[in-house]
Scaffold this motif. Structure first.
Motif, PDB file in Angstrom:
ATOM      1  N   PHE A 187       4.309 104.133  32.652  1.00  8.30           N
ATOM      2  CA  PHE A 187       3.482 105.332  32.569  1.00  8.30           C
ATOM      3  C   PHE A 187       2.719 105.481  33.875  1.00  8.30           C
ATOM      4  CE2 PHE A 187      -0.562 107.499  31.641  1.00  8.30           C
ATOM      5  CZ  PHE A 187      -0.061 108.702  31.145  1.00  8.30           C
ATOM      6  N   ASP A 188       2.856 106.650  34.462  1.00 12.30           N
ATOM      7  CA  ASP A 188       2.138 106.964  35.697  1.00 12.30           C
ATOM      8  C   ASP A 188       2.406 105.921  36.785  1.00 12.30           C
ATOM      9  OD1 ASP A 188       0.549 108.640  37.192  1.00 12.30           O
ATOM     10  OD2 ASP A 188      -1.336 107.679  36.610  1.00 12.30           O
ATOM     11  N   GLY A 189       3.636 105.410  36.815  1.00 12.23           N
ATOM     12  CA  GLY A 189       4.029 104.467  37.856  1.00 12.23           C
ATOM     13  C   GLY A 189       3.695 103.018  37.581  1.00 12.23           C
ATOM     14  N   TYR A 190       3.081 102.729  36.422  1.00 12.87           N
ATOM     15  CA  TYR A 190       2.696 101.356  36.097  1.00 12.87           C
ATOM     16  C   TYR A 190       3.565 100.812  34.958  1.00 12.87           C
ATOM     17  CZ  TYR A 190      -1.554 101.936  38.889  1.00 12.87           C
ATOM     18  OH  TYR A 190      -2.442 102.139  39.904  1.00 12.87           O
ATOM     19  N   LEU A 191       3.703  99.499  34.959  1.00  6.46           N
ATOM     20  CA  LEU A 191       4.460  98.815  33.919  1.00  6.46           C
ATOM     21  C   LEU A 191       3.586  98.540  32.704  1.00  6.46           C
ATOM     22  CD1 LEU A 191       6.882  97.018  32.860  1.00  6.46           C
ATOM     23  CD2 LEU A 191       5.731  95.107  34.037  1.00  6.46           C
ATOM     24  N   ILE A 192       4.139  98.812  31.527  1.00  3.74           N
ATOM     25  CA  ILE A 192       3.577  98.340  30.268  1.00  3.74           C
ATOM     26  C   ILE A 192       4.581  97.348  29.705  1.00  3.74           C
ATOM     27  CG2 ILE A 192       2.783  98.964  27.954  1.00  3.74           C
ATOM     28  CD1 ILE A 192       2.175 101.753  29.015  1.00  3.74           C
ATOM     29  N   PRO A 193       4.315  96.046  29.813  1.00  5.71           N
ATOM     30  CA  PRO A 193       5.329  95.041  29.442  1.00  5.71           C
ATOM     31  C   PRO A 193       5.603  95.018  27.940  1.00  5.71           C
ATOM     32  CG  PRO A 193       3.625  94.096  30.872  1.00  5.71           C
ATOM     33  CD  PRO A 193       3.114  95.424  30.400  1.00  5.71           C
ATOM     34  N   LYS A 194       6.804  94.631  27.625  1.00  6.67           N
ATOM     35  CA  LYS A 194       7.200  94.448  26.231  1.00  6.67           C
ATOM     36  C   LYS A 194       6.249  93.468  25.534  1.00  6.67           C
ATOM     37  CE  LYS A 194      10.981  92.629  23.385  1.00  6.67           C
ATOM     38  NZ  LYS A 194      12.348  92.041  23.374  1.00  6.67           N
ATOM     39  N   GLY A 195       5.824  93.844  24.332  1.00  9.41           N
ATOM     40  CA  GLY A 195       4.958  92.981  23.542  1.00  9.41           C
ATOM     41  C   GLY A 195       3.472  93.190  23.774  1.00  9.41           C
ATOM     42  N   TRP A 196       3.103  93.913  24.831  1.00 11.77           N
ATOM     43  CA  TRP A 196       1.681  94.153  25.096  1.00 11.77           C
ATOM     44  C   TRP A 196       1.143  95.244  24.181  1.00 11.77           C
ATOM     45  CZ3 TRP A 196      -1.053  93.606  30.356  1.00 11.77           C
ATOM     46  CH2 TRP A 196      -0.706  92.381  30.939  1.00 11.77           C
ATOM     47  N   GLN A 197      -0.162  95.198  23.940  1.00 11.85           N
ATOM     48  CA  GLN A 197      -0.842  96.264  23.213  1.00 11.85           C
ATOM     49  C   GLN A 197      -1.134  97.434  24.151  1.00 11.85           C
ATOM     50  OE1 GLN A 197      -3.545  94.066  19.811  1.00 11.85           O
ATOM     51  NE2 GLN A 197      -4.471  94.409  21.794  1.00 11.85           N
ATOM     52  N   VAL A 198      -1.159  98.644  23.570  1.00 10.43           N
ATOM     53  CA  VAL A 198      -1.652  99.835  24.260  1.00 10.43           C
ATOM     54  C   VAL A 198      -2.820 100.375  23.446  1.00 10.43           C
ATOM     55  CG1 VAL A 198      -1.113 102.177  25.009  1.00 10.43           C
ATOM     56  CG2 VAL A 198       0.595 100.378  25.253  1.00 10.43           C
ATOM     57  N   PHE A 199      -3.953 100.544  24.093  1.00  7.23           N
ATOM     58  CA  PHE A 199      -5.175 100.971  23.415  1.00  7.23           C
ATOM     59  C   PHE A 199      -5.539 102.377  23.862  1.00  7.23           C
ATOM     60  CE2 PHE A 199      -9.976 100.987  23.441  1.00  7.23           C
ATOM     61  CZ  PHE A 199     -10.122 101.092  22.069  1.00  7.23           C
ATOM     62  N   TRP A 200      -5.853 103.237  22.890  1.00  6.74           N
ATOM     63  CA  TRP A 200      -6.324 104.586  23.199  1.00  6.74           C
ATOM     64  C   TRP A 200      -7.589 104.868  22.411  1.00  6.74           C
ATOM     65  CZ3 TRP A 200      -6.769 108.209  19.265  1.00  6.74           C
ATOM     66  CH2 TRP A 200      -6.104 107.904  18.052  1.00  6.74           C
ATOM     67  N   ALA A 201      -8.435 105.756  22.937  1.00  6.49           N
ATOM     68  CA  ALA A 201      -9.698 106.105  22.288  1.00  6.49           C
ATOM     69  C   ALA A 201      -9.819 107.621  22.219  1.00  6.49           C
ATOM     70  CB  ALA A 201     -10.884 105.512  23.049  1.00  6.49           C
ATOM     71  N   SER A 202     -10.070 108.136  21.019  1.00  9.32           N
ATOM     72  CA  SER A 202     -10.083 109.583  20.811  1.00  9.32           C
ATOM     73  C   SER A 202     -11.210 110.279  21.560  1.00  9.32           C
ATOM     74  CB  SER A 202     -10.188 109.888  19.314  1.00  9.32           C
ATOM     75  OG  SER A 202     -11.309 109.235  18.751  1.00  9.32           O
ATOM     76  N   SER A 203     -12.361 109.614  21.742  1.00 10.57           N
ATOM     77  CA  SER A 203     -13.518 110.282  22.328  1.00 10.57           C
ATOM     78  C   SER A 203     -13.297 110.690  23.779  1.00 10.57           C
ATOM     79  CB  SER A 203     -14.747 109.370  22.248  1.00 10.57           C
ATOM     80  OG  SER A 203     -14.539 108.186  22.982  1.00 10.57           O
ATOM     81  N   ILE A 204     -12.344 110.076  24.451  1.00 10.93           N
ATOM     82  CA  ILE A 204     -12.127 110.401  25.870  1.00 10.93           C
ATOM     83  C   ILE A 204     -11.716 111.862  26.024  1.00 10.93           C
ATOM     84  CG2 ILE A 204     -10.849 109.818  27.955  1.00 10.93           C
ATOM     85  CD1 ILE A 204     -12.850 107.690  26.974  1.00 10.93           C
ATOM     86  N   THR A 205     -10.806 112.349  25.189  1.00  9.56           N
ATOM     87  CA  THR A 205     -10.441 113.767  25.262  1.00  9.56           C
ATOM     88  C   THR A 205     -11.381 114.629  24.432  1.00  9.56           C
ATOM     89  OG1 THR A 205      -8.824 113.404  23.481  1.00  9.56           O
ATOM     90  CG2 THR A 205      -8.014 113.337  25.746  1.00  9.56           C
ATOM     91  N   HIS A 206     -11.918 114.105  23.344  1.00 10.15           N
ATOM     92  CA  HIS A 206     -12.833 114.882  22.504  1.00 10.15           C
ATOM     93  C   HIS A 206     -14.080 115.323  23.267  1.00 10.15           C
ATOM     94  CE1 HIS A 206     -11.333 113.385  18.295  1.00 10.15           C
ATOM     95  NE2 HIS A 206     -10.367 113.846  19.053  1.00 10.15           N
ATOM     96  N   MET A 207     -14.524 114.487  24.215  1.00  8.54           N
ATOM     97  CA  MET A 207     -15.759 114.777  24.934  1.00  8.54           C
ATOM     98  C   MET A 207     -15.497 115.144  26.391  1.00  8.54           C
ATOM     99  SD  MET A 207     -17.842 114.500  22.479  1.00  8.54           S
ATOM    100  CE  MET A 207     -19.428 114.625  23.330  1.00  8.54           C
TER     101      MET A 207
END
Length: 482
Positions: A365-385
């Motif tokens: 994503f965006d030129g960076y690696l997200i390795p297999k087995g890693w967690q991806v964390f997202w937070a709703s408030s970033i776009t909400h606010m």
């Protein structure tokens, strides 16, 4: 003690070993900036402290300012990639290589066969079964049953009292609705015990996963074991009743799941899948709706203009009903403004601070690696606010939701998005609107404490649970509620 020490040391080294192997495998690709921090703990304590101080959004914004919209860290014992923004939300919700992955603490408490953990055909099969019960065409038949639960709750806990503490009462109400509608469990000691276990489970879901007698996680695991025994017994009893043709398939969720047959004529769901998803519904439905309704009452106490508009809408509906007549599905669709208020509360104070996905394979994503087995964390408030998405985001404005199609995709994500959007959103809407109807038409309320701040533990919780002073509007109306 030596064995325990060796086990803790082994667990501590797991993230480091995992990172080393991942780097060896993918040395040609870049990991996002950031640090994994201390073994096991990582940045977990920092995030939890910020959430409890109601500064979780600022904590995340600090990371964004330092590292940008994508960074690496370690949360709850696992290496994690933190992503933000509408494009990141779309990437997370629509990418089949990223599947829901809650912290190991939550998985161990709820089970491995929930719809937030399953992938592929298993996920489609179990989700379809749960959604059949939670779809509007089925739920509209239960509006009257929810109406009765709300009236009983008001009679037992609100009427005749000068002050009440809102949050624990709302939790009790939503728990009773779930027990009645989802599990077919009547009031009594069994339901009360299950309620206590549910509260104990929640306390350890976002905790460092150390199963020791004195930790929140250890206490939650023990509560999970007790709750699972209850739901397993209910499942077996329902199975026997279904086999004898004694219970209709629409009676409750567990019965509904038991009556679903596979293509070969056998039951489509295992007992483990039924119990695990019943556990998920118990926790998710118990706390998210109660939090929403609590913060609606908190806001309406401070915003007389919005309060007056909600009361006007609800009183117009009440005028169309005969004395003691229950609300109907059609009545709920007239509560458009009240639901917009609820959506604006969800935008500003989403019950779910954030959530996790797990990478099934290496993705970028965006030129960076997200390795297999890693967690991806997202937070709703970033776009909400985000002021670029919602003008004056700190201003409470329900009119934002008059035309929801005008809100850019993947920006309002209180219920998630994509194929894994929250299956209980319609259920939450029904119980919220029914409850707010009776509160708005029967009572006025004032906050008892000047400090109306809140903390996250892990869901938002107002100071002291939001104590309020009650003033009945009309004694005759209250007699009807009774």
């Amino acid at each position: 003690m030596a064995i325990v020490a060796l086990l803790v040391l082994f667990l501590a080294l797991l993230p480091i070993i995992h990172l080393f192997l991942t780097k060896q495998r993918s040395s040609s690709k870049r990991l996002p900036p950031g640090s994994l921090g201390l073994p096991i703990i990582g940045q977990s304590l920092g995030l939890l402290r910020a959430m409890q101080a109601s500064t979780g959004e600022q904590w995340l914004q600090g990371r964004i300012k330092r590292y940008g919209p994508i960074s690496k860290l370690s949360l709850f014992g696992a290496p994690t990639i933190f992503l933000t923004g509408p494009a990141a939300n779309k990437f997370i919700f629509m990418n089949e290589a990223l599947v829901p992955q809650q912290p190991s603490s939550l998985t161990r408490i709820l089970g491995k066969r929930t719809i937030i953990e399953l992938v592929g055909e298993d996920h489609k099969r179990v989700r379809a079964a749960v959604m059949q019960f939670l779809k509007p065409d089925v739920l509209k038949n239960y509006v009257g049953k929810i109406d009765r639960e709300v009236r009983h709750h008001l009679k037992m806990n609100w009427i005749g009292r000068q002050t009440v503490t809102v949050l624990p009462l709302m939790k009790g109400l939503t728990f009773d609705i779930i027990c009645s509608l989802i599990f077919g469990l009547e009031r009594g000691p069994l339901r009360e015990g299950l309620g206590k276990d549910c509260a104990d489970m929640l306390a350890g879901m976002w905790a460092v996963p150390l199963n020791l007698p004195f930790t929140h996680f250890g206490k939650s695991l023990r509560a999970s074991h007790r709750a699972r025994k209850v739901l397993t017994r209910i499942t077996r009893e329902r199975r026997a009743m279904v086999a004898q043709g004694q219970v209709p398939s629409s009676e409750d969720l567990i019965t509904h799941l038991l009556t679903l047959g596979g293509e070969d004529g056998t039951n489509g769901l295992t007992d483990e899948e039924i119990v695990d998803n019943a556990m998920l519904v118990l926790v998710a439905g118990h706390d998210t709706s109660s939090t929403l309704m609590t913060f609606m009452m908190r806001h309406l106490a401070n915003d007389q203009v919005t309060y007056a508009a909600v009361v006007h809408e609800q009183e117009e509906i009440a005028k169309s009903k005969a004395p003691g007549e229950a609300l109907t599905w059609d009545d709920l669709y007239k509560m458009k403004y009240t639901w917009r208020v609820a959506l604006e509360i969800l935008r500003m104070i989403p019950p779910l601070f954030g959530s996790f996905r797990r990478a099934l394979k290496d993705v970028e994503f965006d030129g960076y690696l997200i390795p297999k087995g890693w967690q991806v964390f997202w937070a709703s408030s970033i776009t909400h606010m985000d002021a670029n998405i919602f003008q004056e985001p700190c201003k409470f404005d329900p009119t934002r939701f008059e035309n929801q199609s005008s809100i850019p995709p993947y920006c309002f994500v209180a219920f998630g998005s994509g194929l894994r959007i929250c299956p209980g959103s319609e259920f939450a809407r029904i119980e919220t609107l029914v409850t707010m109807h009776y509160l708005a038409t029967r009572f006025k309320w004032r906050l008892c404490c000047r400090d109306d701040a809140f903390v996250r533990d892990p869901l938002p919780s107002p100071t002291q649970g939001l104590p309020v002073e009650l003033e009945p509007k009309n004694k005759e109306q209250l007699m009807i509620v009774k």
